[in-house]
Design a protein around this motif. Sequence first.
Motif, PDB file in Angstrom:
ATOM      1  N   UNK A 136     -93.123 -57.263  -8.094  1.00  0.00           N
ATOM      2  CA  UNK A 136     -91.683 -57.260  -8.358  1.00  0.00           C
ATOM      3  C   UNK A 136     -91.228 -58.433  -9.205  1.00  0.00           C
ATOM      4  N   UNK A 137     -92.054 -59.465  -9.339  1.00  0.00           N
ATOM      5  CA  UNK A 137     -91.683 -60.607 -10.167  1.00  0.00           C
ATOM      6  C   UNK A 137     -91.662 -60.168 -11.634  1.00  0.00           C
ATOM      7  N   UNK A 138     -90.536 -60.336 -12.324  1.00  0.00           N
ATOM      8  CA  UNK A 138     -90.451 -59.877 -13.719  1.00  0.00           C
ATOM      9  C   UNK A 138     -91.362 -60.682 -14.635  1.00  0.00           C
ATOM     10  N   UNK A 139     -91.995 -59.982 -15.550  1.00  0.00           N
ATOM     11  CA  UNK A 139     -92.829 -60.633 -16.556  1.00  0.00           C
ATOM     12  C   UNK A 139     -94.247 -60.919 -16.110  1.00  0.00           C
ATOM     13  N   UNK A 140     -94.542 -60.794 -14.800  1.00  0.00           N
ATOM     14  CA  UNK A 140     -95.885 -61.034 -14.270  1.00  0.00           C
ATOM     15  C   UNK A 140     -96.451 -62.364 -14.777  1.00  0.00           C
ATOM     16  N   UNK A 141     -95.686 -63.409 -14.575  1.00  0.00           N
ATOM     17  CA  UNK A 141     -96.138 -64.739 -14.962  1.00  0.00           C
ATOM     18  C   UNK A 141     -96.967 -65.343 -13.834  1.00  0.00           C
ATOM     19  N   UNK A 142     -98.214 -65.698 -14.093  1.00  0.00           N
ATOM     20  CA  UNK A 142     -99.111 -66.176 -13.029  1.00  0.00           C
ATOM     21  C   UNK A 142     -98.578 -67.397 -12.298  1.00  0.00           C
ATOM     22  N   UNK A 143     -97.898 -68.293 -13.031  1.00  0.00           N
ATOM     23  CA  UNK A 143     -97.402 -69.505 -12.393  1.00  0.00           C
ATOM     24  C   UNK A 143     -96.221 -69.235 -11.474  1.00  0.00           C
ATOM     25  N   UNK A 144     -95.644 -68.029 -11.550  1.00  0.00           N
ATOM     26  CA  UNK A 144     -94.497 -67.689 -10.721  1.00  0.00           C
ATOM     27  C   UNK A 144     -94.841 -66.637  -9.667  1.00  0.00           C
ATOM     28  N   UNK A 145     -95.498 -65.542 -10.103  1.00  0.00           N
ATOM     29  CA  UNK A 145     -95.720 -64.454  -9.152  1.00  0.00           C
ATOM     30  C   UNK A 145     -96.772 -64.793  -8.100  1.00  0.00           C
ATOM     31  N   UNK A 146     -97.770 -65.589  -8.467  1.00  0.00           N
ATOM     32  CA  UNK A 146     -98.801 -65.926  -7.475  1.00  0.00           C
ATOM     33  C   UNK A 146     -98.248 -66.792  -6.347  1.00  0.00           C
ATOM     34  N   UNK A 147     -97.532 -67.907  -6.642  1.00  0.00           N
ATOM     35  CA  UNK A 147     -96.947 -68.676  -5.533  1.00  0.00           C
ATOM     36  C   UNK A 147     -95.933 -67.866  -4.726  1.00  0.00           C
ATOM     37  N   UNK A 148     -95.161 -67.011  -5.414  1.00  0.00           N
ATOM     38  CA  UNK A 148     -94.168 -66.200  -4.701  1.00  0.00           C
ATOM     39  C   UNK A 148     -94.854 -65.227  -3.754  1.00  0.00           C
ATOM     40  N   UNK A 149     -95.940 -64.592  -4.210  1.00  0.00           N
ATOM     41  CA  UNK A 149     -96.664 -63.658  -3.354  1.00  0.00           C
ATOM     42  C   UNK A 149     -97.275 -64.344  -2.146  1.00  0.00           C
TER      43      UNK A 149
END
Length: 305
Positions: A136-149
């Motif tokens: 669900x994180x827009x853009x699938x940015x590794x620095x954002x979606x991985x910590x969020x997950x």
Amino acid sequence: MAQGLLSAEHLTMISTGFVVGTLARLLTLKEDYRQYPSYPNGFVLHLVTGAVAAAIGAVALPSLLTQNFVGVSFLALAIQQFRDVRRMEKASLHELETSEFTARGTAYIDGIAKTFEARNYLSLLSAFLCVLTMLLVPGHRPLLDLPAGVAVGFATLWLLRRYTKGKAVGDIADIRIATISFEQDKLFVDDIPVQNVGLPEARERFEKEGLAVMITPHDADGQIILANYGQRQAIVHEAARTLGLKRYHCMRRDFDTGRICFALIPIRRDAGALLQLVAQVPLLESTKKSTRLRNPQLLPTKKGE
């Protein structure tokens, strides 16, 4: 992207969800005063089933997105597998009953088996929601979606653990060391007559080496819980298993006040440890009742009443 093939992003999500789900099972897998699960074989068994649950939870959404419905079908197999885990635990513990000096009881065994089944679902849901958050994180940015997950996965574990965590005997009753005395052949724990002890040697051993506990419920709800035979059996089992049992143990319920008392002659005479373990004995699910049943005003009424 071809049908049925997973992209590098999906593989990253699956790997992250698998690790989070496996760690979630590892964090809920601990050997406590009940010495169960046993170490190391019990640890390996439950950790492997938790890892399988994490893998299924992590792969579910990417499989749907790539129209790989074979992977999704493993969800149905997972339910059956976790039920098999519960049946396996129940069968194993029932077989051990014959070797226990004080049996756990069927109610306690059922609660243990359900707990281990439920913890596999904790692992599955933690991995599933971790991957869902990353998708669900827009853009699938590794620095954002991985910590969020990862954060959502462990938050899910924390919330579910808090929701499923049950109470213990110490939450519903006052527990203290009681006095063992005799009136002729009658064994008393404080003022409660427990049983006849005919042998002089047994009476002398009780007076010198025995320990007794008095459990006084806080209210009527506590009395109802402690009146359950399975709950009382679980308390005596944990006391005898943890401190050891030389020979005798007995329990009695005061029908007027709802107090529970028991006496035993332990191998390790440690009053502090006995109080602590009795307070930590979990309340069995079979003893829990709805708040609507405890308050008649909350019960639904028929029209015209």
